[in-house]
Write a protein that holds these residues in place. Structure first.
Motif, PDB file in Angstrom:
ATOM      1  N   GLY A 134       0.938  -1.241  -0.006  1.00 23.62           N
ATOM      2  CA  GLY A 134      -0.020   0.152   0.011  1.00 23.62           C
ATOM      3  C   GLY A 134       0.815   1.132  -0.178  1.00 23.62           C
ATOM      4  O   GLY A 134       1.372   1.735   1.049  1.00 23.62           O
ATOM      5  N   PRO A 135       0.842   2.046  -1.058  1.00 19.59           N
ATOM      6  CA  PRO A 135       1.815   3.162  -1.122  1.00 19.59           C
ATOM      7  C   PRO A 135       1.049   4.214  -0.510  1.00 19.59           C
ATOM      8  O   PRO A 135      -0.037   4.502  -0.133  1.00 19.59           O
ATOM      9  CB  PRO A 135       1.806   3.392  -2.727  1.00 19.59           C
ATOM     10  N   SER A 136       1.881   5.506  -0.435  1.00 23.82           N
ATOM     11  CA  SER A 136       1.454   6.710   0.066  1.00 23.82           C
ATOM     12  C   SER A 136       0.911   7.249  -0.997  1.00 23.82           C
ATOM     13  O   SER A 136       1.323   7.282  -2.034  1.00 23.82           O
ATOM     14  CB  SER A 136       2.556   7.637   0.601  1.00 23.82           C
ATOM     15  N   LEU A 137      -0.390   7.887  -1.039  1.00 22.71           N
ATOM     16  CA  LEU A 137      -0.939   8.481  -2.132  1.00 22.71           C
ATOM     17  C   LEU A 137      -0.393   9.582  -2.743  1.00 22.71           C
ATOM     18  O   LEU A 137      -0.204   9.918  -3.756  1.00 22.71           O
ATOM     19  CB  LEU A 137      -2.491   8.761  -1.710  1.00 22.71           C
ATOM     20  N   ASP A 138       0.306  10.457  -1.591  1.00 21.14           N
ATOM     21  CA  ASP A 138       1.107  11.426  -1.916  1.00 21.14           C
ATOM     22  C   ASP A 138       2.321  11.101  -2.937  1.00 21.14           C
ATOM     23  O   ASP A 138       2.972  11.510  -3.940  1.00 21.14           O
ATOM     24  CB  ASP A 138       1.648  12.388  -1.039  1.00 21.14           C
ATOM     25  N   HIS A 139       3.038   9.991  -2.424  1.00 21.56           N
ATOM     26  CA  HIS A 139       4.266   9.605  -3.098  1.00 21.56           C
ATOM     27  C   HIS A 139       3.851   8.905  -4.442  1.00 21.56           C
ATOM     28  O   HIS A 139       4.406   9.271  -5.562  1.00 21.56           O
ATOM     29  CB  HIS A 139       4.905   8.437  -2.276  1.00 21.56           C
ATOM     30  N   PHE A 140       2.752   8.298  -4.582  1.00 18.18           N
ATOM     31  CA  PHE A 140       2.112   7.773  -5.782  1.00 18.18           C
ATOM     32  C   PHE A 140       1.768   8.815  -6.832  1.00 18.18           C
ATOM     33  O   PHE A 140       1.978   8.883  -7.999  1.00 18.18           O
ATOM     34  CB  PHE A 140       0.644   6.895  -5.366  1.00 18.18           C
ATOM     35  N   GLY A 141       1.226  10.054  -6.322  1.00 17.99           N
ATOM     36  CA  GLY A 141       0.977  11.057  -7.166  1.00 17.99           C
ATOM     37  C   GLY A 141       2.231  11.859  -7.779  1.00 17.99           C
ATOM     38  O   GLY A 141       2.072  11.903  -8.884  1.00 17.99           O
ATOM     39  N   ARG A 228      -5.859  13.347  -4.066  1.00 11.26           N
ATOM     40  CA  ARG A 228      -4.435  13.113  -3.836  1.00 11.26           C
ATOM     41  C   ARG A 228      -3.615  13.016  -5.008  1.00 11.26           C
ATOM     42  O   ARG A 228      -2.457  13.462  -5.047  1.00 11.26           O
ATOM     43  CB  ARG A 228      -4.128  12.112  -2.730  1.00 11.26           C
ATOM     44  N   MET A 229      -4.159  12.414  -5.938  1.00  6.04           N
ATOM     45  CA  MET A 229      -3.408  12.080  -7.440  1.00  6.04           C
ATOM     46  C   MET A 229      -3.583  13.574  -8.193  1.00  6.04           C
ATOM     47  O   MET A 229      -2.389  13.640  -8.599  1.00  6.04           O
ATOM     48  CB  MET A 229      -4.332  11.070  -8.301  1.00  6.04           C
ATOM     49  N   ARG A 230      -4.390  14.486  -7.940  1.00  4.92           N
ATOM     50  CA  ARG A 230      -4.172  15.590  -8.610  1.00  4.92           C
ATOM     51  C   ARG A 230      -3.508  16.611  -7.683  1.00  4.92           C
ATOM     52  O   ARG A 230      -2.812  17.513  -8.440  1.00  4.92           O
ATOM     53  CB  ARG A 230      -5.792  16.199  -8.617  1.00  4.92           C
ATOM     54  N   ASN A 231      -3.575  16.391  -6.483  1.00  5.75           N
ATOM     55  CA  ASN A 231      -2.645  17.582  -5.905  1.00  5.75           C
ATOM     56  C   ASN A 231      -1.840  16.812  -4.420  1.00  5.75           C
ATOM     57  O   ASN A 231      -2.386  17.016  -3.436  1.00  5.75           O
ATOM     58  CB  ASN A 231      -3.613  18.677  -5.231  1.00  5.75           C
ATOM     59  N   PRO A 232      -0.979  16.130  -4.814  1.00  2.00           N
ATOM     60  CA  PRO A 232      -0.338  15.533  -3.709  1.00  2.00           C
ATOM     61  C   PRO A 232       0.420  16.433  -2.875  1.00  2.00           C
ATOM     62  O   PRO A 232       0.993  17.397  -3.494  1.00  2.00           O
ATOM     63  CB  PRO A 232       0.676  14.424  -4.616  1.00  2.00           C
ATOM     64  N   ARG A 233       0.661  15.973  -1.617  1.00  2.14           N
ATOM     65  CA  ARG A 233       1.234  16.850  -0.825  1.00  2.14           C
ATOM     66  C   ARG A 233       2.816  16.932  -0.877  1.00  2.14           C
ATOM     67  O   ARG A 233       3.498  15.955  -1.661  1.00  2.14           O
ATOM     68  CB  ARG A 233       1.300  16.433   0.738  1.00  2.14           C
ATOM     69  N   THR A 234       3.603  17.942  -0.904  1.00  4.70           N
ATOM     70  CA  THR A 234       4.857  18.125  -1.075  1.00  4.70           C
ATOM     71  C   THR A 234       5.836  17.919   0.279  1.00  4.70           C
ATOM     72  O   THR A 234       7.169  17.936  -0.003  1.00  4.70           O
ATOM     73  CB  THR A 234       5.327  19.562  -1.622  1.00  4.70           C
ATOM     74  N   ASP A 235       5.254  17.668   1.223  1.00  5.08           N
ATOM     75  CA  ASP A 235       5.835  17.785   2.537  1.00  5.08           C
ATOM     76  C   ASP A 235       5.475  16.315   3.077  1.00  5.08           C
ATOM     77  O   ASP A 235       5.853  16.051   4.493  1.00  5.08           O
ATOM     78  CB  ASP A 235       5.577  18.746   3.516  1.00  5.08           C
ATOM     79  N   ALA A 236       5.489  15.262   2.309  1.00  5.04           N
ATOM     80  CA  ALA A 236       4.909  13.889   2.958  1.00  5.04           C
ATOM     81  C   ALA A 236       6.229  13.344   3.156  1.00  5.04           C
ATOM     82  O   ALA A 236       6.516  11.922   2.933  1.00  5.04           O
ATOM     83  CB  ALA A 236       4.145  13.114   1.770  1.00  5.04           C
ATOM     84  N   TYR A 237       7.089  13.454   4.220  1.00  2.00           N
ATOM     85  CA  TYR A 237       8.303  12.840   4.551  1.00  2.00           C
ATOM     86  C   TYR A 237       8.204  12.227   5.993  1.00  2.00           C
ATOM     87  O   TYR A 237       7.097  12.621   6.764  1.00  2.00           O
ATOM     88  CB  TYR A 237       9.418  14.094   4.787  1.00  2.00           C
ATOM     89  N   ALA A 238       8.848  10.934   5.914  1.00  2.00           N
ATOM     90  CA  ALA A 238       8.148  10.231   7.023  1.00  2.00           C
ATOM     91  C   ALA A 238       9.184  10.759   8.290  1.00  2.00           C
ATOM     92  O   ALA A 238      10.193  11.001   8.205  1.00  2.00           O
ATOM     93  CB  ALA A 238       8.685   8.748   6.643  1.00  2.00           C
ATOM     94  N   HIS A 239       8.500  10.744   9.513  1.00  2.00           N
ATOM     95  CA  HIS A 239       9.163  11.355  10.604  1.00  2.00           C
ATOM     96  C   HIS A 239       9.304  10.119  11.788  1.00  2.00           C
ATOM     97  O   HIS A 239       9.724  10.106  12.641  1.00  2.00           O
ATOM     98  CB  HIS A 239       8.278  12.239  11.433  1.00  2.00           C
TER      99      HIS A 239
END
Length: 585
Positions: A134-141, A228-239
C-alpha cells in the motif's frame, strides 16, 4: 467475532463512530498497531498477531465502517485520510497513552498509515512503520507526475503497467455498482477467489461482515484517490523509521512504486518476498518475523543488518533447509543462503558439525539459523525432523537435499549391504526430503524450490562407481519427474551435478572389495587428487543459488561435468569408451 481466542476488546469513540479494538499480549511491552486493508477487517491479522503476542502488546482495530466498527453517516466524505488519522490517534491514545506505537499497515491500512507517518500532528506518537502492499497516495501522485512530465520508454511502460494493475480502482469509483456487486454475488464468491487466485488458505477469514465491509470501503477510494492524485502533498516525509515489505508477485501494485522512496524516507529498510498481495494470510510467519525484528531494532536503537551476499532480493527471510550441512557442499550452500539473508536449518547426522554450520550461518548474515541432527536415510527420523521444523520454524521455502556418501569398487565386489547403504543415503535420503518437505510446500500453496544434489556420475558411466553412479542417476531422474509434477504448483525442482569438488566425501568414501589399510590408502589418494583439482565447494553453492533464482532443471557445475553432460546427449559412445578405462591404483 474477536481477533483471536483470548483477545481483549474495547470500544473507542471518535469522530461520530465507534471503533472495535482488540488487544493481545502484555500492555507493558512495546505496542504494535495493525491496520487492515480493503476489503478486510482486523481478522486478516489473526495469524500475524498470534505470532507477535508473545513478545509485544499487539493491537488491531476495525477501520470505521468495517467489521464491528460503526460506519459514518453519511458515507460520502466519511472516509477521508484526515478522519482516518483521527481514528488512529484515538486508538493509540487508548491503548498506549504514554509511549509511541509501532505501526503496521497492509493494503489500504498501509495507505492510511503512510498518512499517519507523514503528517505533523502524529509526530511523537509513531515509533516505526512497516508498510505492505500500500503506497502513500502523495508519493504515488508524485511518481505518476514525474513520468507524465518527463516520459521515457521505461517510464511510460511503468505507467501503463501500473495502470493495468489498478483496473479495480476505476471500477470502485463508479456509483452504486460496487455496492451491488459486493452485497450480491461477489461477496459470496470472494473467499473462493482468494483461495484460488491468491492461494489464501481457508479458515476464519474473511468474516461474515465482508459484503458490508467492502461496500463501505469503496468510499476509501472515492474520498481520497482522485484528490491526492491531482494535488499530492509536497511535505510527505516520514518522521519515523519505515520498513517496506514488497511482495514480488503482487497482482495489484508494481514493485517499481517503491523505487524512489529514499527521497521521502530518511530511515528506510527494504524487504522483498516471493509472494502475492495477501501476505498477512499467506506468509504470516515471515511477516511476523520481519515486524518483530524491525520493532526490536528500533527499540534498541540499532538498524537491521542488510544481507551482504548475492540474491538478497530473492532469499531474504526465506526458510532454507540443507541436509549434509556439516561440511563440504552442504556447509558452503548453507552459508551462501545465510549471506543472502535466508533463515537456515542446518541438518547433518553429525550434531556438532550441524551446530558449527548454524553458528557460522548466523555470522554470515542469517537472521536465524538452527542445527538439527538427523540421518536422512532413517525415514522415522526424517518424519520427526519435518514435524519439528514445520512446527517450530515454518514451511521450508527452499530444500537442498545434499547429504550423500561415496562408494567405489567393481560391481561384483559391491555387496548387497554396500548397495543398501549407498541407496539409503543417496537416493532414499532425497526421496524422504522431497516427500516430507515438498508435500508441505505443496499444501501451503505458495510455491518453493527443491534442489537435489546429484553428480556428473549420474550421466557419466564408470566401471569403478556402479553403485554411486546408479544412485545419482536415480536422483537425476527423480528430480526431472518431480519437476514435471510440481510445475503447476509453483514449486521448482533442480538437479545439481557437481564434478570433481574438493570436499570431505573423497576422504570418507568407501572402497568395496579391499581391506582396511588398502581402503585408507585409496581414500588418501582420492583426497590428494581432488585437492590437486581444488574446485571449491563455494562455487557449487553459488551455482545452487543461481539455479533457484533461474529455476533451472539441471545444472552441471564444473567444466568436466558440463563437458560430460554435452557428450552424454550428443556423443554417448565417447563416454561409454571412457567408462571402460580402468582407474589407476
Amino acid at each position: 467475532m474477536t481477533l483471536l481466542t483470548g483477545a481483549r476488546e474495547r470500544r473507542v469513540r471518535t469522530g461520530g463512530v465507534e471503533l472495535c479494538v482488540a488487544e493481545l499480549g502484555d500492555p507493558g511491552r512495546p505496542t504494535i498497531v495493525l491496520v487492515h486493508g480493503y476489503p478486510d477487517s482486523k481478522e486478516v491479522w489473526s495469524e500475524v498477531a498470534e505470532r507477535l503476542a508473545g513478545d509485544f502488546h499487539v493491537v488491531a482495530y476495525d477501520v470505521r465502517g468495517h467489521g464491528r466498527s460503526t460506519a459514518p453517516r453519511p458515507l460520502r466524505g466519511g472516509f477521508t485520510l484526515e478522519k482516518l488519522t483521527d481514528d488512529f490517534l484515538a486508538v493509540a491514545d487508548a491503548v498506549s497513552p504514554d509511549r509511541p506505537v509501532h505501526l503496521v499497515g497492509h493494503d489500504w491500512g498501509s495507505v492510511q498509515a503512510w498518512e499517519f507517518t507523514t503528517v505533523r500532528r502524529t509526530e511523537g506518537r509513531i515509533a516505526s512503520f512497516t508498510s505492505m502492499s500500500g503506497p502513500s497516495l502523495d508519493h504515488f501522485g508524485h511518481w505518476i507526475g514525474r513520468r507524465v512530465k518527463r516520459p521515457t520508454p521505461r517510464r511510460v511502460g511503468q505507467l501503463l503497467g501500473q495502470g493495468a494493475r489498478s483496473w479495480y480502482v476505476y471500477l470502485l469509483h463508479t456509483p452504486v455498482l460496487p455496492e451491488l456487486a459486493w452485497r450480491g454475488p461477489l461477496g459470496k464468491r470472494w473467499p473462493k477467489v482468494l483461495e484460488r487466485v491468491e492461494k489464501v488458505p481457508r479458515g476464519d477469514y474473511p468474516t461474515s461482515s465482508l459484503p458490508s465491509d467492502a461496500a463501505h470501503g469503496a468510499w476509501l477510494y472515492r474520498d481520497n484517490v482522485r484528490p491526492r492524485m491531482r494535488n499530492p502533498r509536497t511535505d510527505a516525509y516520514a518522521h519515523a523509521p519505515v520498513q517496506v515489505i514488497t511482495p514480488l508477485e503482487d497482482r495489484f501494485l508494481s514493485e517499481r512504486l517503491d523505487e524512489e522512496l529514499e527521497q521521502w524516507v530518511p530511515r528506510l529498510t527494504r524487504r522483498t518476498i516471493q509472494a502475492g498481495h495477501w501476505i498477512p494470510r499467506t506468509r504470516p510467519d515471515r511477516v511476523a518475523a520481519w515486524i518483530g525484528e524491525f520493532v526490536t531494532s528500533v527499540e534498541s536503537g540499532s538498524a537491521p543488518e542488510a544481507a551482504s551476499g548475492p540474491h538478497p532480493e530473492r532469499f531474504s527471510g526465506q526458510l532454507v533447509l540443507v541436509t549434509g550441512a556439516g561440511s563440504g557442499i552442504g556447509r558452503a550452500t548453507a552459508l551462501a543462503f545465510a549471506a543472502a539473508g535466508a533463515r537456515v536449518v542446518a541438518v547433518d547426522r553429525n550434531a556438532e558439525a550441524a551446530v558449527r554450520t548454524a553458528e557460522a550461518s548466523r555470522r554470515a548474515g542469517a537472521p536465524e539459523a538452527w542445527a538439527e541432527p538427523a540421518d536422512v536415510s532413517d525415514e522415522q527420523a526424517m518424519e520427526k525432523l519435518a514435524e519439528k521444523v514445520t512446527g517450530a520454524y515454518g514451511v521450508v521455502d527452499v530444500l537442498v537435499n545434499n547429504a550423500g556418501i561415496g562408494l567405489s569398487g567393481s560391481f561384483f565386489d559391491t555387496t548387497a549391504e554396500d548397495w543398501k547403504k549407498v541407496l539409503d543415503v543417496n537416493l532414499w535420503g532425497v526421496i524422504h526430503g522431497c516427500r516430507l518437505f515438498g508435500r508441505r510446500m505443496a499444501e501451503r500453496g505458495q510455491g518453493g524450490h527443491i534442489v537435489n544434489v546429484a553428480s556428473a556420475a549420474a550421466y557419466q558411466p564408470s566401471r569403478a562407481l556402479p553403485a554411486y553412479s546408479t544412485s545419482k542417476a536415480a536422483v537425476l531422474m527423480l528430480s526431472e519427474c518431480l519437476r514435471a509434477e510440481l510445475a503447476g504448483q509453483g514449486i521448482g525442482v533442480t538437479a545439481v551435478c557437481p564434478g570433481f569438488v574438493n570436499t570431505a566425501i573423497t576422504s570418507t568414501a568407501r572402497f568395496a572389495g579391499v581391506d582396511g589399510p588398502e581402503e585408507k590408502r585409496l581414500q588418501q589418494r582420492a583426497a590428494r587428487l581432488y585437492g590437486l583439482r581444488n574446485y571449491p565447494p563455494e562455487k557449487v553453492a553459488r551455482a545452487v543459488l543461481r539455479a533457484v533464482v533461474r529455476d533451472e532443471p539441471v545444472v552441471a557445475v564444473t567444466p568436466e561435468a558440463r563437458t560430460a553432460r554435452v557428450l552424454s546427449r550428443l556423443a554417448p559412445g565417447v563416454l561409454r569408451r571412457i567408462a571402460r578405462v580402468r582407474p589407476p591404483v
